[in-house]
Structures are given as C-alpha cells and as structure tokens.
Enzyme design. Sequence first.
Site, PDB file in Angstrom:
ATOM      1  CG  HIS A 114     -12.461 -10.809  -5.477  1.00 20.94           C
ATOM      2  ND1 HIS A 114     -11.097 -10.946  -5.416  1.00 20.94           N
ATOM      3  CD2 HIS A 114     -12.902 -10.820  -4.193  1.00 20.94           C
ATOM      4  CE1 HIS A 114     -10.719 -11.046  -4.147  1.00 20.94           C
ATOM      5  NE2 HIS A 114     -11.805 -10.982  -3.393  1.00 20.94           N
ATOM      6  CE  LYS A 179     -34.823  -2.491  -3.170  1.00 20.26           C
ATOM      7  NZ  LYS A 179     -35.915  -3.122  -3.914  1.00 20.26           N
TER       8      LYS A 179
END
Length: 198
Positions: A114, A179
Amino acid sequence: MKSEKEKMLQGLPYKAFGPELLEERQLAKEKVFDFNNTRPTDIETRNKIINSLLGKTNGSFFIEPPFRCDYGYNISIGQNFYANYNLVILDCTKVNIGDNVLMGPNVSISTAGHPIHFEKRNEEWEYAFPITIENNVWLGSNVVINPGVTIGENSVIGSGSVVTKNIPSNVIAVGNPCKVKREITEDDRLYYYKKNKF
C-alpha cells in the site's frame, strides 16, 4: 482502459474491491476453506483442491493446513515443495517457487503493498510486485517476504527474518531487515545442526 486485474498484474496502482477481483478472491477462499477443513488423513482431496487452486504444481508437494492465499492462480510451486502450518501467500501477482523448497510454520509471502501516504491508502490504492523463490531454498519459521523480492537458489533464511531486498544464491541470511550472514560452503555438508556432525 485497463481493468483493475490487468493493473494489478502489471505492477500498476489498482483497487482491489471491484467486482472481478472480489469474486476471484471469494472463489479462492471457498477452495481454501475446503482444503483447511479436510480430515488429516485425506491428503488426496487436499492435493486435488491445491491443483485446482494454484496456477501450477509440478510433481509432489505437501502443504500442511491451514493455508491461506488471495487468488491462487498466481502461485506456481515446483517439485518436492513442503510448507508447514499457517503458510500465507498474498498472490496479487506472480509468486514463483522452485523445486525442493521448504517452509517452516507461519511463513508470510506478500506481493501486495500500500502507498506510504495515508490519503492514497484511504483511497484504497494498492500495488503488487512478483516474488521468486529459487530451487532448494529453506525458509525458517515466521519468515516474512516483502513485494518484489527474489531469493537465490540453495539459500537459507533464518527464523523470524523480514526479507525486504533480494538475497543471493548459496547464503545464510537472517534478521530484520534480512541480511547475508555468510556463504554456504562444502563444510556445511558435514553438519546437521551447528557443530553436530552426521
């Protein structure tokens, strides 16, 4: 003029509550309801439902109920796919999953998003970008994958990670945001858990 479905599938802003998309989501919910309410031993019926719901299946697969998705037809799974309890796939556009992919419980895969600005959200604008999970990937429990992400082959995503960017092949990646922690090496073949050898 493009339909809302066409805009959804092309990565353009769209509105999800028009009659076409609402009807397609309702159809998927009916199939998902039937899938989630089968007897535990009725694997054959569940597999038939999944084959009728998803865009593509290839060979053997096992999805533990409960399972949720938006449309189903945008999801493609490869051979030997396994998903533990509570898999959620918001497939407003393509979700391509390769062969030999394993998913722990409570994995969420969301192509949908959104706008940041509240006024545009309040106008009911949405967008969707495809997600690709390549061969031999393992997603730990409670992993979240955001729109537009590709996870490279053979990689492992640690439990609780939130994947916001592409992850390369042959790595262990963890965290929020997720990560790369290290590469997977030949030494990893020797161990089944931490320093416990086969």
